[in-house]
Design an enzyme around this catalytic site. Structure first.
Site, short mmCIF file in Angstrom:
data_model
loop_
_atom_site.label_atom_id
_atom_site.label_comp_id
_atom_site.label_asym_id
_atom_site.label_seq_id
_atom_site.Cartn_x
_atom_site.Cartn_y
_atom_site.Cartn_z
N ARG A 121 0.90 -1.35 0.01
CA ARG A 121 0.01 0.13 -0.04
C ARG A 121 0.74 1.19 0.05
O ARG A 121 0.34 2.39 0.29
CB ARG A 121 -0.94 -0.05 0.96
CG ARG A 121 -1.91 -1.22 1.08
CD ARG A 121 -2.95 -1.00 2.30
NE ARG A 121 -4.05 -2.10 2.15
CZ ARG A 121 -3.92 -3.15 2.73
NH1 ARG A 121 -2.86 -3.17 3.65
NH2 ARG A 121 -4.95 -4.10 2.68
N LYS A 143 2.21 10.97 -11.39
CA LYS A 143 1.26 10.12 -12.11
C LYS A 143 2.15 8.84 -12.56
O LYS A 143 3.15 8.88 -12.75
CB LYS A 143 0.91 10.89 -13.47
CG LYS A 143 -0.19 11.55 -13.54
CD LYS A 143 -0.61 12.09 -14.82
CE LYS A 143 -1.58 12.99 -14.96
NZ LYS A 143 -2.22 13.34 -16.25
N GLU A 185 7.27 16.77 -25.91
CA GLU A 185 6.57 17.31 -24.67
C GLU A 185 7.14 18.70 -24.32
O GLU A 185 6.42 19.60 -23.69
CB GLU A 185 7.05 16.53 -23.41
CG GLU A 185 6.20 14.92 -23.77
CD GLU A 185 4.85 15.32 -23.35
OE1 GLU A 185 4.32 16.18 -22.97
OE2 GLU A 185 4.00 14.23 -23.41
N LYS A 225 5.44 22.56 -15.03
CA LYS A 225 4.80 21.53 -14.43
C LYS A 225 4.45 21.43 -13.11
O LYS A 225 3.29 21.10 -12.61
CB LYS A 225 5.13 20.19 -15.16
CG LYS A 225 4.32 18.69 -14.62
CD LYS A 225 4.75 17.56 -15.30
CE LYS A 225 4.01 16.42 -15.04
NZ LYS A 225 4.29 15.29 -15.72
N GLU A 235 -5.65 16.57 -11.11
CA GLU A 235 -6.07 16.56 -12.61
C GLU A 235 -7.51 16.83 -12.60
O GLU A 235 -8.43 16.47 -13.21
CB GLU A 235 -5.76 15.36 -13.53
CG GLU A 235 -5.64 15.69 -14.80
CD GLU A 235 -5.46 14.55 -15.66
OE1 GLU A 235 -4.74 14.90 -16.61
OE2 GLU A 235 -5.47 13.46 -15.36
N ARG A 239 -4.62 21.05 -14.20
CA ARG A 239 -3.62 20.28 -14.68
C ARG A 239 -4.01 19.59 -15.98
O ARG A 239 -3.21 18.92 -16.60
CB ARG A 239 -3.39 19.12 -13.60
CG ARG A 239 -2.47 18.07 -13.84
CD ARG A 239 -1.87 17.29 -12.80
NE ARG A 239 -0.83 16.10 -13.05
CZ ARG A 239 -0.36 15.47 -12.25
NH1 ARG A 239 -0.60 15.57 -11.12
NH2 ARG A 239 0.81 14.89 -12.82
N ASN A 243 -2.58 17.89 -20.90
CA ASN A 243 -2.92 17.07 -21.83
C ASN A 243 -2.87 17.53 -23.14
O ASN A 243 -3.70 16.83 -24.36
CB ASN A 243 -4.15 16.42 -21.47
CG ASN A 243 -4.15 15.67 -20.26
OD1 ASN A 243 -3.50 14.81 -20.04
ND2 ASN A 243 -5.50 15.80 -19.25
N HIS A 246 -2.55 15.24 -26.24
CA HIS A 246 -2.70 13.62 -25.97
C HIS A 246 -4.13 13.12 -26.24
O HIS A 246 -3.84 11.79 -26.44
CB HIS A 246 -2.56 13.78 -24.27
CG HIS A 246 -0.97 13.97 -24.00
ND1 HIS A 246 -0.39 15.16 -24.09
CD2 HIS A 246 -0.17 13.30 -23.18
CE1 HIS A 246 0.74 15.15 -23.49
NE2 HIS A 246 0.98 13.79 -23.12
N HIS A 250 -2.46 10.00 -27.91
CA HIS A 250 -2.37 8.59 -27.49
C HIS A 250 -3.44 7.59 -28.64
O HIS A 250 -2.85 6.58 -28.46
CB HIS A 250 -3.34 8.74 -25.98
CG HIS A 250 -2.49 9.16 -24.99
ND1 HIS A 250 -3.03 9.35 -23.92
CD2 HIS A 250 -1.24 9.10 -24.87
CE1 HIS A 250 -2.06 9.55 -22.98
NE2 HIS A 250 -0.79 9.53 -23.52
N HIS A 262 6.31 7.95 -27.95
CA HIS A 262 5.21 8.64 -27.31
C HIS A 262 5.26 10.34 -27.66
O HIS A 262 4.31 10.87 -28.22
CB HIS A 262 5.28 8.67 -25.72
CG HIS A 262 4.40 9.47 -24.90
ND1 HIS A 262 3.11 9.42 -24.82
CD2 HIS A 262 4.75 10.81 -24.55
CE1 HIS A 262 2.58 10.50 -24.21
NE2 HIS A 262 3.52 11.42 -24.05
#
Length: 355
Positions: A121, A143, A185, A225, A235, A239, A243, A246, A250, A262
Site C-alpha cells: 500500500r 502520475k 513534450e 509542470k 487533474e 492540470r 494533456n 494527448h 494517445h 510517445h
C-alpha cells in the site's frame, strides 16, 4: 545545481538538475532516506549503462541494493510485469520501511512508480529519469500507471516521489530519435507557457541544440509542470492543460503498435488538434504553423496516415479523460494562452473531423 521544489499539501520534494549528479546519487539519496533495502528498477537498455554505477554509490552510502531488470518497451507497462517485480521484492522480504528507485525512461518511471505506490500500500520512491521525455515530463507530478492491453495508463495512482534526480549527461547515450522524442513534450509545455520559454525553443533547430540547452529546457519544463501540479495535483482542473495533444496523440500511438514513440505521437496530436481549433476560429491564425515549425525543426513528425483510420474515433472516445459523457480538449487560443473546450462525446467525431 538547479532545484525546482514541488510543494503539495501532503508532500514536498525537490527536483535536482545538474550534469554529473548520477555519480553522487548515494549521498543524495542518503539525505532523504535512512539506510534500507532499495529496489533499483531499470529496463534492459538502461541497466547495462547505469545500474552498476548507481548500485555502487548507494552501497557506499549504506543502502542494501537489489537490482531488478525488465524488458525495455511499452509492453512492459503491464500488470504481469508489475506482478513479477512485486513477487521478487516479496521474496527479498521488502517491507514498508524500504524503497524503490526508478532508474530509466518514462516506462520505468511509470512502472516502478506504480510498484512503489501499490507494494504494501505504498513505500518510498525516488525517480532518476535518464531520457529527455522522462526528465522534462513523466518523472515529476506523481502520475504512475500501467497499461491494459492497448489502453494507456488506465490503471494507476497519483504517487509523488521523495526526490527526483536529473543528470543531463545521461542523454548522451540516447539514440537521436529517442532524444528528439522528448522534445515533443517540451514544445507542448513551451506552447502552453509562451513568453521567454517559447522564445527559447524558437532558437532550437537541431538535436545538437537540444543537447546544448537540455538543462534549461528541463528546468523550465519542470517548473511549469510543478506550478500546474501544485495548483491541481489530481487533474480536476488546471492540470488538464498538460494533456494538450494527448487525446488524439494517445489514439495514434496505440494504433501505431510501437512504430511511434510517445513524443512523436503527441507531436502529431498537437498539430491535428490545433488544425481543428484554428479552422473553427477558436485559435488565432498561425498557431498551427508555429507549432509545426518548432517540431519539424528537429525532425519530429506532424501528421500520420493513422489519423484516417476508422479506429481513431473509438480510441478517442475511450480516452481516460472522458468524464460524464464529455471530453475536455486542451487547445491554444494563442501561444501562451491555453484553454479547455468541453465537447460531448456524441459530437466528438464532427468536432474533430474523425471517422
Amino acid at each position: 545545481m538547479q532545484t525546482v521544489t514541488v510543494d503539495l499539501p501532503g508532500k514536498r520534494y525537490d527536483v535536482l538538475i545538474e550534469q554529473g549528479l548520477l555519480a553522487a546519487i548515494g549521498d543524495l539519496v542518503a539525505q532523504q532516506w535512512s539506510p534500507r533495502k532499495v529496489a533499483l528498477v531499470s529496463d534492459d537498455n538502461v541497466a547495462p549503462l547505469y545500474q552498476q554505477q548507481v548500485e555502487q554509490s548507494l552501497v557506499a552510502a549504506g543502502f542494501d541494493v537489489y537490482r531488478y531488470v525488465f524488458p525495455a518497451g511499452e509492453a512492459s507497462k503491464s500488470l504481469s510485469v508489475l506482478g513479477d517485480l512485486a513477487r521478487q521484492m516479496a521474496a527479498a522480504a521488502f517491507n514498508r520501511d524500504d524503497g524503490v528507485i526508478a532508474l530509466g525512461g518514462g516506462v520505468t518511471g511509470d512502472l516502478a512508480g506504480f510498484l512503489a505506490a501499490t507494494y504494501m500500500r505504498g513505500i518510498s520512491l525516488i525517480q532518476v529519469p535518464t531520457s529527455l521525455l522522462a526528465q522534462v515530463d513523466s518523472s515529476v507530478g506523481g502520475k504512475t500507471a500501467v497499461d491494459l492491453d492497448t489502453i494507456k495508463n488506465i490503471i494507476g495512482a497519483f504517487y509523488e516521489p521523495d526526490l527526483v534526480v536529473i543528470d543531463p549527461d545521461t542523454l548522451q547515450t540516447l539514440e537521436p530519435r529517442d532524444l528528439v522524442e522528448g522534445y515533443g513534450e517540451i514544445v507542448k509545455t513551451a506552447a502552453l507557457k509562451g513568453g521567454d520559454f517559447w522564445q527559447l525553443i524558437e532558437s532550437i533547430d537541431s538535436p545538437a541544440a537540444i543537447m546544448v540547452h537540455s538543462p534549461e529546457l528541463s528546468a523550465r519544463s519542470i517548473q511549469y509542470k510543478a506550478d500546474v501540479v501544485m495548483a491541481d495535483e489530481t487533474e480536476s482542473g488546471q492540470r488538464q492543460l498538460l494533456n494538450f495533444g494527448h487525446t488524439i496523440g494517445h489514439a495514434v500511438e496505440a494504433l501505431a503498435a510501437g512504430d511511434l514513440r510517445h513524443g512523436e505521437a503527441i507531436s502529431i496530436g498537437m498539430v491535428a488538434l490545433s488544425q481543428r481549433f484554428e479552422a473553427a476560429g477558436l485559435s488565432e491564425a498561425g498557431v498551427t504553423q508555429a507549432i509545426t515549425d518548432r517540431l519539424t525543426a528537429v525532425g519530429l513528425p506532424t501528421t500520420s496516415a493513422l489519423l484516417e483510420s476508422d479506429q481513431v474515433l473509438a480510441k478517442v472516445k475511450n480516452d481516460k479523460k472522458n468524464r460524464h459523457g464529455h471530453l475536455n480538449l486542451v487547445y491554444l487560443k494563442a501561444v501562451g494562452n491555453p484553454a479547455i473546450q468541453s465537447v460531448p462525446t456524441a459530437e466528438i467525431a464532427n468536432f474533430l473531423q474523425l471517422k
